[in-house]
Motif scaffolding. Structure first.
Motif, mmCIF file in Angstrom:
data_model
loop_
_atom_site.group_PDB
_atom_site.id
_atom_site.type_symbol
_atom_site.label_atom_id
_atom_site.label_comp_id
_atom_site.label_asym_id
_atom_site.label_seq_id
_atom_site.Cartn_x
_atom_site.Cartn_y
_atom_site.Cartn_z
ATOM 1 N N THR A 475 0.822 -1.202 0.000
ATOM 2 C CA THR A 475 0.000 0.000 0.000
ATOM 3 C C THR A 475 0.860 1.257 0.000
ATOM 4 O OG1 THR A 475 -1.729 -1.183 1.219
ATOM 5 C CG2 THR A 475 -1.837 1.228 1.216
ATOM 6 N N LEU A 478 2.578 1.860 -3.517
ATOM 7 C CA LEU A 478 1.730 2.431 -4.562
ATOM 8 C C LEU A 478 1.374 3.884 -4.267
ATOM 9 C CD1 LEU A 478 -0.631 -0.579 -5.251
ATOM 10 C CD2 LEU A 478 1.243 0.242 -6.668
ATOM 11 N N GLU A 479 1.103 4.203 -3.003
ATOM 12 C CA GLU A 479 0.731 5.578 -2.678
ATOM 13 C C GLU A 479 1.922 6.524 -2.776
ATOM 14 O OE1 GLU A 479 -2.290 6.411 -2.480
ATOM 15 O OE2 GLU A 479 -3.018 4.360 -2.529
ATOM 16 N N GLU A 816 -2.960 0.759 -12.920
ATOM 17 C CA GLU A 816 -4.162 0.037 -12.503
ATOM 18 C C GLU A 816 -3.873 -1.439 -12.285
ATOM 19 O OE1 GLU A 816 -6.864 1.551 -11.631
ATOM 20 O OE2 GLU A 816 -5.887 3.439 -12.180
ATOM 21 N N ASN A 819 -2.274 -1.741 -8.933
ATOM 22 C CA ASN A 819 -3.292 -1.595 -7.880
ATOM 23 C C ASN A 819 -4.088 -2.885 -7.712
ATOM 24 O OD1 ASN A 819 -2.640 1.070 -7.279
ATOM 25 N ND2 ASN A 819 -4.049 1.905 -8.803
ATOM 26 N N GLU A 943 -4.329 8.384 0.574
ATOM 27 C CA GLU A 943 -4.729 8.880 -0.745
ATOM 28 C C GLU A 943 -5.013 10.381 -0.780
ATOM 29 O OE1 GLU A 943 -7.862 6.439 -2.158
ATOM 30 O OE2 GLU A 943 -6.536 4.809 -2.761
#
Length: 957
Positions: A475, A478-479, A816, A819, A943
């Motif tokens: 997590t 990706l962020e 994507e 994700n 996010e």
């Protein structure tokens, strides 16, 4: 003065913006103007340079400017002396001997160089040049007068923006006609061409067409493509120094490498407002990467049919390359990679990249992303930014994974359950039921002592912690990448870059196929479109093809599973007396389970590689068939197809071992068989658990793919380049020109970057989807990626032709996909810990079922094995005579054990699940829910900060 008026017509139906050529005599002479302003003039006080520039694609009966001579020839031109009678030889021809013989050679030379129809054979060409040499005392183009690293036309001023190469076949009249029309249309579009004859090439048979883009053409297409250019120097104060910045000095690169260009405010180019922009020199205002991008845009859309032709589909360099009209089309590197260019007008950025980036011993240095972006374009730059960031983040996962592995290694002495398995008093007295029908006999639990110890290294309390950590890590990765990507968008001036802007850059294939047009309600302009009915049919066929190939993969995996079931019985029969124990060192480690798992994994890897090669061509074919509208849409469609296939291909065997093997085996006396009707009994897990087999499968497939990938990426291109340039290595430096050097390199296709992303995303899947079974996977990935960054850099810099620059503000569809893999990885790791690992049953036993509630693991092995009465075996399940070991006595031993939680024989609920089974199942499901729910709040918290960061930065500025 030259005529540079703009034309507004078309080439057939072509929509290219056309520029008139400089008029020269009655036609064109390779882009030279009728006057000679701005070009070097011969100095009468100096000795003439032995140089001939033969007219190329022109219609003037002259040899060209800059040639002087002795003699008295009629109409030689102003200031020319000579003997003989020559008609219109042109300006300044120098020679000795008969002018008649020289004039007689001109028609053949002119016919050879006019247009693209090079029908003269090489021997005839050689005779003509020898006659010219005899008459004039010259030897054609003297490459010693031109640097080996020259990236300019023969005049030394006009930069070479692109190279087209071809071999003129004697029977290739159609190809000659195509080239003639194509090059004529390129000239009508405003490009300037100069051809290097085959006699001047290294192999003596390859022609090189050099392309230069004049300022007017650059300005026109920069306006069309909305290319951003500087209009004011950035006057915003630089950021303050970071505290303790000196600690990072060993990892830093020189500032002129990290920031090769000053910082400017930019705006889309507008040809009507040239004075608004900072234009010091028109020749260097647009960097080479922008120039080659503009040239390729023209090449991809220029037609090669005659104006009266009925076939209007003959467009674009891609089709000409596919049908063999041209052999290659590429922009030039600016220098050799191991040595800076001697030409002061050449930037030598390739040399800088090699020196500071591509060498392996620079692995600990930061990447010069701005220089990479300047030389290769934003699309390649953002790939290396992502790869570098991914490698940095892997460092933290690798450290934690290594700690978890060392924890399992150093807690061997606390491994109570393995001690019980290896103990003669416990494991030596537990008789296990046969693992297959007929050919498998009864066995003692302590025979799996080694695999139990091996399993402990990966299946311990640290496994649970690492699975939770990786859920958080993926997590954060990706962020934080979104944050880094937003920063790059700002620094590279891509904040307002939208993919919709590239609708102007429709794929030429789409423009050709779409004969219908309709009004765009947004832009109020007519645009090509594809009928919905035809598009649906193509999409349906494409989807059916993908489903068929995925079904083929699943069929292959089922075949491998059948192999495992079949050969396990054979290995068990062969190795029942442990003949492998005599093998030095490793003999005791080889078991039927290990032998089956290793051989099946190797076979599966070979099948994966074969199917990859086959499907790659199918995926490209069906994507071409769909006729995507833009390059972005094409790449996204191909990305989804290829990743979906690769996902099933690479991970299906790991999914089988992790979630299916040992889960649907039934119980003694009521086994479950493959397909229900076959004689292949479903596999059982080793008493040490299936996790060690999943680890074996993961190591073989992951490590094998990385080794094979590095061989394909580095060794194969190097060998091909070494073989292709073997002749040129023995030639003097001056005889091996810049375009010949680059021609001998490997071509970097438009899908080259796609394969780089695909390789890394597949690796990302391995280290996230199944990392709970192998904590060392991030460490292996980290070591591979440290090499990968430098191998890719070395490959781009030394082994491949320079790619055409392209813009991109993100990693596209891969974002994507990452994700999706991240979300799925939390689920898979939770299921691995819950259903493949034995940690949950052990924790339930320790806290709920341990004797006297002393929170110990004593008695766990006996508690986790159920009892079966041997007399309950049917004839089909009972071992054949001679298959059981010598110590087995059926009159004394009446029961056997198996892995499960069921009531013993004689109980009122015999062979049904106990309450402990349901408690363990509830604990497993609770763990899965906690793992998945725990990730969502973290992503939700991060996010908003990521999304508002570019806005906050812009507001502060």
């Amino acid at each position: 003065m030259s005529d540079r008026s703009r034309l507004t017509g078309k080439i057939g139906d072509e929509t290219l913006i056309e520029m008139s050529q400089n008029s020269l005599c009655d036609g064109d002479n390779n882009g030279f103007p009728h006057d000679t302003d701005g070009y070097p003039q011969p100095d009468p006080s100096e000795s003439p340079t032995p140089y001939i520039n033969p007219p190329d694609h022109g219609s003037c009966e002259s040899l060209g400017p800059g040639v002087q001579g002795h003699g008295t020839c009629d109409s030689l031109g102003p200031g020319v002396q000579g003997h003989g009678t020559c008609d219109s030889l042109g300006l300044g021809v120098q020679g000795h001997g008969s002018c008649d013989s020289l004039r007689s050679s001109l028609p053949s030379i002119h016919s050879h160089h006019s247009g693209s129809d090079h029908s003269d054979s090489s021997p005839e060409r050689g005779q003509i040049l020898r006659r010219l040499s005899t008459v004039t005392g010259l030897t054609g183009v003297d490459k010693h007068q031109q640097s080996k690293d020259s990236v300019f036309f023969r005049d030394g001023k006009r930069r070479i923006d692109f190279i087209l190469s071809y071999v003129d076949d004697r029977d290739g009249e159609r190809k000659q006609e195509r080239r003639k029309e194509y090059e004529a249309n390129l000239k009508k579009a405003g490009l300037e061409l100069e051809t290097e004859d085959q006699s001047e090439s290294d192999d003596g048979k390859t022609y090189y067409v050099k392309i230069h883009t004049p300022w007017d053409v650059l300005a026109t297409y920069a306006d069309v493509l909305k290319i951003k250019v500087p209009f004011k120097a950035n006057d915003i104060p630089a950021h303050k120094d970071i505290p303790m910045n000196w600690l990072f000095t060993p990892f830093r690169l020189p500032n002129h490498i990290m920031n090769p260009e000053p910082d400017y405010f930019t705006s889309p180019f507008n040809k009507e407002k040239i004075d608004f922009f900072l234009i010091d020199d028109k020749e260097t205002f647009f960097p080479p990467s922008v120039r080659n991008r503009i040239v390729y845009y023209i090449l991809a859309r220029c037609a090669y049919y005659k104006e009266d032709s009925d076939d209007k589909n003959k467009k674009g360099i891609k089709r000409l390359l596919n049908n063999g009209t041209y052999g290659a089309a590429f922009p030039l590197h600016d220098s050799r990679y191991w040595k800076a260019s001697r030409d002061p007008n050449s930037e030598s950025e390739r040399f800088s990249l090699y020196k500071h980036w591509a060498r392996f011993f620079s692995f600990f240095k930061e990447q010069p992303l701005n220089l990479i972006r300047k030389y290769y374009g934003e699309k390649i730059g953002i790939y290396f930014a992502w790869l570098g960031f991914y490698t940095e983040m892997l460092f933290f996962a690798a450290v934690v994974g290594l700690i978890c592995f060392l924890y399992g290694l150093f807690t061997f002495d606390d491994n109570v359950w393995s001690k019980e398995i290896c103990s003669e008093e416990i494991g030596g007295n537990i008789i296990m039921c046969p693992l297959c029908d007929k050919t498998c006999g009864y066995w003692k639990l302590n025979s799996t002592c080694n695999s139990s110890w091996q399993s402990h290294m990966f299946d311990n309390v640290g496994t649970v912690f690492f699975a939770i950590f990786m859920g958080i890590w993926v997590t954060l990765f990706l962020e934080f990448w979104k944050r880094r990507q937003a920063r790059l968008e700002y620094e590279w001036d891509l904040v307002d870059f939208e993919e919709e802007q590239q609708q102007l850059q429709l794929r030429p294939e789409y423009e050709i196929k779409c004969t219908s047009r309709r009004l765009n309600r947004v832009t109020q302009e007519m645009e090509p479109y594809f009928p919905a009915k035809s598009q649906c049919a193509r999409t349906f066929l494409s989807g059916a093809t993908v489903i068929f190939w995925i079904s083929l993969i699943i069929a292959c995996i089922i075949g491998v599973i059948a192999y495992r079931l079949a050969v396990y019985a054979a290995f068990a029969s062969i190795m029942k007396d442990s003949p492998t124990n005599n093998i030095h060192m490793v003999g005791s480690l080889i078991t039927p389970q290990l032998a089956t798992s290793v051989t099946a994994s190797c076979i599966n890897f070979v099948i994966i590689m074969i199917l990859n090669v086959m499907y790659e061509r199918v995926a490209i074919w069906i994507t071409d068939m769909e006729i995507p509208k833009t390059h972005l849409e094409y790449e996204n469609k191909l990305t989804v197809k290829m990743f979906l296939f690769q996902f099933v291909n690479y991970y299906s065997s790991c999914f089988y071992v992790a979630f299916f093997k040992g889960k649907f085996v039934g119980r003694p006396g009521d086994y479950i068989y493959m397909f229900g009707w076959s004689k292949l009994r479903n596999e059982e897990c080793d008493p040490g658990g299936c996790l060690i087999e999943l680890t074996t499968q993961l190591v073989i497939v992951m490590a094998g793919k990385q080794v094979w990938g590095n061989i394909q990426e580095a060794l194969v291109p190097w060998l091909l380049n070494w073989w292709g340039s073997r002749k040129a290595r023995s030639h003097p430096e001056s005889l091996y020109s810049r375009w010949e050097q680059d021609h001998d390199l490997q071509n970097f296709s438009h899908l080259g970057l796609f394969y780089e992303y695909l390789e890394m995303v597949i690796q990302f899947g391995f280290i996230t989807l199944f990392v709970a079974s192998f904590p060392l996977a991030p460490l292996l990935a980290l070591l591979n990626n440290i090499i990968e960054v430098r191998v890719d850099a070395w490959k781009f810099t030394t082994q491949f032709r320079r790619p055409v620059a392209a813009k991109a503000h993100s990693i596209g569809a891969w974002q994507e996909i990452l994700n999706g893999v991240a979300v799925f990885s939390v689920v898979t790791n939770a299921f691995i810990v819950a259903f493949t690992s034995d940690m949950i049953p052990r924790l339930v036993y320790m806290y709920a079922y341990s004797p006297d509630n002393d929170l110990s693991m004593k008695g766990y092995i006996n508690n986790s094995l159920s009892v079966f009465n041997i007399s309950g075996f049917s004839e089909d399940n009972r071992p054949d005579d001679g298959e059981s070991p010598e110590w087995f006595n059926s009159s004394v031993i009446t029961t056997c054990r198996y892995r499960d939680y069921r009531y013993p024989p004689g109980h009122e609920k015999q062979y049904t699940h106990t309450m402990q089974f349901w408690h363990i199942l509830a604990a497993k499901l609770a763990f899965i829910i906690i793992m998945e729910v725990g990730r969502t709040p973290l992503a939700t918290l991060l996010e908003p900060a990521i999304e508002t960061e570019p806005i906050e930065r812009a507001w502060k500025l």
